[in-house]
Design an enzyme around this catalytic site. Structure first.
Site, short mmCIF file in Angstrom:
data_model
loop_
_atom_site.label_atom_id
_atom_site.label_comp_id
_atom_site.label_asym_id
_atom_site.label_seq_id
_atom_site.Cartn_x
_atom_site.Cartn_y
_atom_site.Cartn_z
N SER A 141 0.84 -1.19 0.00
CA SER A 141 0.00 0.00 0.00
C SER A 141 0.88 1.24 0.00
CB SER A 141 -0.88 0.01 1.25
OG SER A 141 -1.52 1.27 1.41
N TYR A 151 -0.96 0.48 10.34
CA TYR A 151 -1.23 -0.21 9.07
C TYR A 151 -0.06 -0.07 8.11
CZ TYR A 151 -3.25 -1.11 4.47
OH TYR A 151 -3.48 -1.60 3.20
#
Length: 247
Positions: A141, A151
């Site tokens: 990501s 994250y």
């Protein structure tokens, strides 16, 4: 007969688009995830479109070693594997209550959802991966470069794991790469956080003024998984409309 492909998180979004890309080429695809009904629906849809039996599925929590082992045994029972795409995960703990316990829980849950699901599945399938010619593609990501920490840190960990695999498996003719998308529409990733204002903000950060699509990300996965990409390994391909320059 086509190759044999494994896609985790294959029931929706980017994973489903990747599974469809491979099935459309006549590859046999196994999709994995936690939700049996979602997987069954996805497999039925793809088999109706591209041929009966091309897509099979099994449900498992891939952060759990025993469930991952059983999933790998299910896959291996039908033969070897040519491509592993680890797409399962997400920002499953987007916030915490501010306590140290809450922060620890947030980081641990995101680590399990994004790192363990990729590492355990990959390691479980390595004995069955085609040599030479095997391909591993992890889904990272843009968050690995810009956060949020709990994250984004897990996705950065996938980069180092990708580099490790590339070095370890290169002599055996196996490549390992990662694809790092920015904002992609038509996924379940953001859930209730995906308000019109949030989406407009994400698109506004791009240089192209448009969101990514699952099909675009699937095309990149397909390339990295292809025989033509034999000279590409240990790389992170950033696809985010210029919202963040890769490095």
């Amino acid at each position: 007969m086509g190759r044999r492909i494994v896609v985790s998180g294959g029931g929706t979004g980017i994973g489903l688009a990747a599974a469809e890309t491979f099935a459309a080429e006549g590859d046999r695809v196994v999709i994995l995830g936690r939700r049996a009904e979602v997987l069954r629906t996805a497999a039925d849809k793809l088999n109706a479109a591209y041929g009966p039996g091309l897509v099979t599925w099994t449900s498992a929590d891939l952060s759990d070693p025993e469930q991952t082992r059983r999933a790998a045994e299910f896959i291996a029972a039908d033969g070897g594997v040519d491509v592993v795409v680890t797409n399962a995960g997400g920002n499953v703990a987007a916030s915490n209550d501010g306590t140290l316990e809450g922060i620890a829980d947030q980081y641990q849950r995101n680590f399990a959802a994004n790192v363990l699901t990729a590492v355990l599945l990959t390691e479980a399938l390595l004995p069955h991966l085609t040599r030479p010619g095997g391909r591993i593609v992890h889904l990272s990501s843009v968050a690995a470069l810009r956060g949020p920490g709990s994250y984004g840190g897990t996705k950065a960990a996938l980069h180092t794991y990708t580099f490790e695999l590339a070095k370890r498996l290169g002599p055996e003719g196996v490549t390992a790469n990662a694809v790092a998308p920015g904002y992609v529409e038509d996924t379940e990733f953001f859930g209730e956080r995906g308000t019109p204002e949030f989406i407009a903000q994400q698109i506004g950060q791009t240089l192209t003024g448009q969101p990514g699509t699952p099909v675009e990300i699937a095309a990149a996965i397909r390339y990295l998984a292809s025989p033509e990409a034999a000279y590409v390994t240990g790389q992170v391909l950033h696809i985010n409309g210029g919202a963040q320059f890769g490095r």
